[in-house]
Write a protein that holds these residues in place. Structure first.
Motif, mmCIF file in Angstrom:
data_model
loop_
_atom_site.group_PDB
_atom_site.id
_atom_site.type_symbol
_atom_site.label_atom_id
_atom_site.label_comp_id
_atom_site.label_asym_id
_atom_site.label_seq_id
_atom_site.Cartn_x
_atom_site.Cartn_y
_atom_site.Cartn_z
ATOM 1 N N SER A 27 0.812 -1.209 0.000
ATOM 2 C CA SER A 27 0.000 0.000 0.000
ATOM 3 C C SER A 27 0.848 1.262 0.000
ATOM 4 N N LEU A 35 -2.241 -5.785 -12.791
ATOM 5 C CA LEU A 35 -2.147 -6.895 -11.855
ATOM 6 C C LEU A 35 -2.015 -8.170 -12.685
ATOM 7 N N LEU A 50 -3.179 -3.639 -2.067
ATOM 8 C CA LEU A 50 -2.411 -2.838 -3.022
ATOM 9 C C LEU A 50 -3.006 -1.451 -3.192
ATOM 10 N N ASN A 51 -3.733 -0.972 -2.212
ATOM 11 C CA ASN A 51 -4.389 0.327 -2.348
ATOM 12 C C ASN A 51 -3.379 1.466 -2.425
ATOM 13 N N VAL A 59 -9.212 -6.102 -12.909
ATOM 14 C CA VAL A 59 -8.831 -7.181 -11.985
ATOM 15 C C VAL A 59 -8.927 -8.488 -12.758
ATOM 16 N N LEU A 72 -9.139 -7.900 0.109
ATOM 17 C CA LEU A 72 -8.740 -7.432 -1.213
ATOM 18 C C LEU A 72 -8.927 -5.924 -1.239
ATOM 19 N N TRP A 73 -7.830 -5.194 -1.176
ATOM 20 C CA TRP A 73 -7.873 -3.737 -1.165
ATOM 21 C C TRP A 73 -7.175 -3.237 -2.408
ATOM 22 N N LEU A 74 -7.939 -2.668 -3.314
ATOM 23 C CA LEU A 74 -7.398 -2.147 -4.575
ATOM 24 C C LEU A 74 -7.826 -0.704 -4.805
ATOM 25 N N ASN A 77 -6.479 3.321 -7.094
ATOM 26 C CA ASN A 77 -5.647 2.951 -8.227
ATOM 27 C C ASN A 77 -6.420 3.382 -9.484
ATOM 28 N N ILE A 79 -7.874 1.179 -11.570
ATOM 29 C CA ILE A 79 -8.459 -0.099 -11.961
ATOM 30 C C ILE A 79 -9.908 0.120 -12.352
#
Length: 80
Positions: A27, A35, A50-51, A59, A72-74, A77, A79
């Motif tokens: 992070s 990814l 991965l925030n 994803v 699951l931290w995105l 980003n 995305i």
């Protein structure tokens, strides 16, 4: 944890070889690119955090195969 450590670069496809990896925290860094689909090989992964990076794209559907995944931290980003 590699949190706010000014790490730059991409996540290589070789990450999929780390089959015993349980936690992956990167992070608040400067991780960019997409990814990799090989993340789906991390069968023991419980946390993928991965925030606050510069990851883009979508994803990979392979993430849905991670039966042990709890976190699951995105967010924050690029995305879709």
């Amino acid at each position: 944890w590699i949190y706010e450590s000014n790490v730059h670069g991409t996540i290589p496809s070789e990450i999929g070889k780390l089959s015993q990896l349980e936690e992956f925290y990167l992070s608040y860094n400067s991780i960019y690119g997409t990814l990799p689909t090989e993340v789906g090989n991390l069968s023991m992964l419980q946390s993928l955090v991965l925030n606050n990076n510069k990851i883009e794209g979508t994803v990979p559907s392979e993430v849905g195969m991670l039966s042990q995944l709890q976190d699951l931290w995105l967010d924050d980003n690029n995305i879709e």
